[in-house]
Enzyme design. Structure first.
Site: not given
Length: 243
Positions: A115, A214, A216
């Site tokens: 990002c 993202h 994660e």
């Protein structure tokens, strides 16, 4: 000696309070970042903002680098005045992470920008950013609701490094961003786009990859696992004795 590669992850620097402690300056990073590194086979270490003069020394201790998400990059770094919706509130991070990126790229260290990390990677390579994406695409589909991530499809570009990691025609990813790549940085290639044309991933030489989403926040380990594999090769090379 462990052969698991050591992956440095950049962090936020914010005021926070917890337990009985009043608000104080705190190094912060969502736990999902180191959890993703661990699940992908690496050892995560956190890199709080520091003097950029020490970036090369920090990189020399690592096998791979992740630049995490966070606040908007200062548009002065790419020669523009701030948009009214730009919140560039992290000059310490800007300087430190730019130093880390330059030092890592210079020695061919595997890098993953997430990002904001992808956006700064583009800026470090001489590119610019779209400061408020809804002005360009006409919708806010790249941003989730208050306090939650959205999801949308991205299309990896066949024949690129990322396209090899994500061979599907379309992949749904977790997303939360209002800025995006504008002018592409020197030496970078677009390797994924959203359906509205927004640049969703870029890559450079070696394993230099930036993703606008993202990873994660999802359960797809493939991009991080590829970073860890590339970093493991760096570590194995460094551990081989020289005659």
């Amino acid at each position: 000696m462990s052969t698991r590669p050591v992956i440095g992850i950049s962090t936020n620097l914010n005021d926070a309070a917890w337990g009985r402690w009043e608000r104080q300056r705190t190094v912060l990073l969502p736990e999902r970042y180191p959890a993703l590194v661990r699940a992908s086979g690496g050892i995560a270490v956190l890199l709080p903002p520091d003097d950029p003069a020490y970036a090369e020394e920090a990189i020399s201790r690592l096998d791979g680098l992740v630049i995490s998400g966070g606040e908007d990059v200062d548009p002065a770094l790419y020669g523009e005045a701030p948009h009214p919706r730009t919140a560039a509130t992290a000059p310490e991070r800007d300087a430190w992470e730019a130093g880390l990126l330059r030092a890592a790229v210079a020695v061919g260290m595997p890098v993953l920008g997430i990002c904001r990390g992808m956006q700064l990677l583009n800026v470090v390579h001489g590119g610019s950013l779209i400061q408020h994406l809804p002005d360009v695409v006409g919708h806010e589909g790249h941003v989730g609701g208050p306090g939650e991530y959205g999801r949308h499809a991205v299309r990896p570009v066949p024949g690129t490094l990322l396209g090899g990691l994500l061979p599907e025609a379309s992949v749904v990813v977790p997303t939360f961003h209002h800025q995006a790549v504008g002018r592409l940085g020197d030496g970078l290639t677009v390797c994924a786009r959203a359906e509205d044309g927004t640049v969703e991933a870029v890559e450079g030489s070696g394993f230099t990859v930036g993703v606008q989403w993202h990873p994660e926040q999802g359960d797809d380990l493939r991009v991080m696992e590829a970073l860890v594999r590339a970093a493991a090769l760096v570590r194995e090379t460094d551990l081989v004795p020289t005659s």
